[in-house]
Design an enzyme around this catalytic site. Structure first.
Site, PDB file in Angstrom:
ATOM      1  N   ASN A  91      79.816  56.828  65.344  1.00 11.84           N
ATOM      2  CA  ASN A  91      80.136  57.203  63.972  1.00 11.84           C
ATOM      3  C   ASN A  91      80.893  58.526  63.877  1.00 11.84           C
ATOM      4  OD1 ASN A  91      79.696  57.417  60.900  1.00 11.84           O
ATOM      5  ND2 ASN A  91      78.614  59.224  61.686  1.00 11.84           N
ATOM      6  N   TYR A 155      95.291  60.247  61.648  1.00  8.23           N
ATOM      7  CA  TYR A 155      93.920  59.814  61.385  1.00  8.23           C
ATOM      8  C   TYR A 155      93.864  58.291  61.305  1.00  8.23           C
ATOM      9  CZ  TYR A 155      89.719  58.636  58.774  1.00  8.23           C
ATOM     10  OH  TYR A 155      88.549  58.044  58.361  1.00  8.23           O
TER      11      TYR A 155
END
Length: 254
Positions: A91, A155
């Site tokens: 995560n 990103y």
């Protein structure tokens, strides 16, 4: 959460990276409530202690997973404590607002080190233990892993890479009974934008713009995302692998 669901995860050992806040914290708590042993990993010891205080089933380890040797140490911390590893939740990640005109080699390298390289090395270190129990990996991507994000292309590219790793690992490891899936959340309440170094006014403007574009009219809650991460990792989901599940309030539709 049904008793049957809880029983399938009881006594399982789970690692959750980025467990100090947001989706990671909510995921660590959700697994612990389902009866699992959870190792929450993150850089900030104080934030991790806040996570651990939410449930006695959560142990924590403050570490920078991009540092040399740390992915192996994280896996050994869990297996040394519980003698097994059933689930790896990749995560931890970072957002970087970086238009092409402002692209900087070090920022790109740092972003890829956290969003792509560290999950890869954690998965590699976890592999022998996951093989032993026919375990599972869940990678946390983003709705922008499969849609463009002007001004933050690197990103988006890092999350696209994570989704392709998910599909490739799923095929590579299927014969060994290891399932690999990804969860792609849309804009979710967390500290990610602030952690990217954006001023408060810009953060609020981004949030309002996102809300205006999401068909369901709001940003997500970490607990909503965490519930689906747990579902993907549930031993009962025996025939789901190589999938990227988008949970974004309908943003992908527009």
């Amino acid at each position: 959460m049904s008793d049957q669901f809880v029983s399938r995860l009881r006594e399982k050992a789970v690692i959750v990276t980025g467990a100090g806040s947001g989706i990671g914290r909510a995921t660590a708590i959700a697994f612990a409530r389902a009866g699992a042993h959870v190792l929450g990993v993150g850089r900030r010891a104080d934030a991790l202690q806040d996570t651990a205080a939410r449930h006695p089933g959560i142990a924590v380890l403050a570490a920078d997973i991009t540092a040399a040797g740390v992915p192996q140490a994280v896996i050994e911390a869990a297996t040394g404590r519980w003698g097994r590893l059933d689930v790896l939740i990749n995560n931890a990640g970072a957002t970087a607002v970086m238009p092409l005109a402002d692209t900087d080699a070090q920022r790109v390298n740092d972003l890829l080190a956290l969003n792509v390289t560290a999950p890869s090395l954690l998965a590699r270190a976890a592999l022998p233990h996951l093989r032993a129990v026919r375990g599972t990996i869940v990678n946390v991507s983003s709705t922008y892993g499969h849609r463009p994000l002007p001004g933050a292309a690197h990103y988006a590219a890092s999350k696209a890479a994570l989704e392709q790793l998910t599909r490739s690992w799923a095929l590579e490891l299927a014969a060994e009974g290891i399932r690999v899936n990804a969860l792609a959340p849309g804009p979710t309440e967390s500290q990610a934008l602030a952690a990217a170094g954006l001023p408060d006014t810009m953060v609020e403007n981004i949030k309002q713009d996102e809300i205006a574009r999401i068909p369901l009219g709001r940003r997500g809650d970490p607990e909503e995302v965490a519930a689906w991460i747990v579902h993907l990792a549930d031993p009962g989901a025996t025939w789901i692998t190589g999938q990227v599940l988008t949970v974004d309030g309908g943003l992908e539709l527009v």
